[in-house]
Design a protein around this motif. Structure first.
Motif, PDB file in Angstrom:
ATOM      1  N   SER A 149       0.847  -1.189   0.000  1.00  0.00           N
ATOM      2  CA  SER A 149       0.000   0.000   0.000  1.00  0.00           C
ATOM      3  C   SER A 149       0.883   1.240   0.000  1.00  0.00           C
ATOM      4  O   SER A 149       1.848   1.319   0.762  1.00  0.00           O
ATOM      5  CB  SER A 149      -0.898   0.003   1.239  1.00  0.00           C
TER       6      SER A 149
ATOM      7  N   THR B 267     -13.872  -6.906  -2.004  1.00  0.00           N
ATOM      8  CA  THR B 267     -13.183  -5.635  -2.215  1.00  0.00           C
ATOM      9  C   THR B 267     -12.708  -5.615  -3.661  1.00  0.00           C
ATOM     10  O   THR B 267     -13.076  -6.470  -4.459  1.00  0.00           O
ATOM     11  CB  THR B 267     -11.969  -5.500  -1.280  1.00  0.00           C
TER      12      THR B 267
ATOM     13  N   TRP C 234      -7.094  -7.080  -3.396  1.00  0.00           N
ATOM     14  CA  TRP C 234      -6.957  -6.285  -2.179  1.00  0.00           C
ATOM     15  C   TRP C 234      -7.707  -6.961  -1.036  1.00  0.00           C
ATOM     16  O   TRP C 234      -8.612  -7.751  -1.258  1.00  0.00           O
ATOM     17  CB  TRP C 234      -7.515  -4.877  -2.392  1.00  0.00           C
TER      18      TRP C 234
ATOM     19  N   TRP D 252      -8.896  -6.380   3.422  1.00  0.00           N
ATOM     20  CA  TRP D 252      -8.909  -5.656   4.694  1.00  0.00           C
ATOM     21  C   TRP D 252      -8.353  -6.589   5.768  1.00  0.00           C
ATOM     22  O   TRP D 252      -8.849  -7.704   5.954  1.00  0.00           O
ATOM     23  CB  TRP D 252     -10.322  -5.253   5.088  1.00  0.00           C
TER      24      TRP D 252
ATOM     25  N   PHE E  91      -5.997  -1.694   4.636  1.00  0.00           N
ATOM     26  CA  PHE E  91      -6.424  -2.110   3.310  1.00  0.00           C
ATOM     27  C   PHE E  91      -5.163  -2.238   2.474  1.00  0.00           C
ATOM     28  O   PHE E  91      -4.429  -1.260   2.290  1.00  0.00           O
ATOM     29  CB  PHE E  91      -7.373  -1.053   2.722  1.00  0.00           C
TER      30      PHE E  91
END
Length: 90
Positions: A13, A34, A38, A40, A60
């Motif tokens: 990220s 998502t 990706w 969470w 994330f």
């Protein structure tokens, strides 16, 4: 997976690039859909020098950029369980 130690840096990220990288002990992985590739993650930021949790975080990140250190039996915390004593007739 819950229990894994994950390095989240600029590869996972943009917000964790450079000196903002963090080690996260994963407590849960969200199963809600998502963007493709990706995820969470929920867990605790870890201070590697002491091994202690610093703060609870939700992150994330791109799955392909995560560097995962899987938990093994060698680095698992001791179980908080007393030995079982069995008696005859019970």
């Amino acid at each position: 997976m819950p229990g894994d130690l994950v390095l989240i840096d600029g590869r996972a990220s943009v917000q964790f690039g450079g000196d903002r990288a963090l080690w996260l002990r994963v407590t849960s992985v969200c199963d809600k859909p998502t963007y493709h590739g990706w995820v969470w993650l929920t867990g605790y930021a870890i201070d590697l020098a002491t091994g202690k949790a610093l703060a609870r975080r939700e992150v994330f990140a791109q799955i392909a950029g995560l560097q995962i250190q899987r938990r093994t039996t060698d680095n698992a915390p001791p179980r908080n369980v007393a030995p079982v004593m069995r008696r005859r007739g019970v």
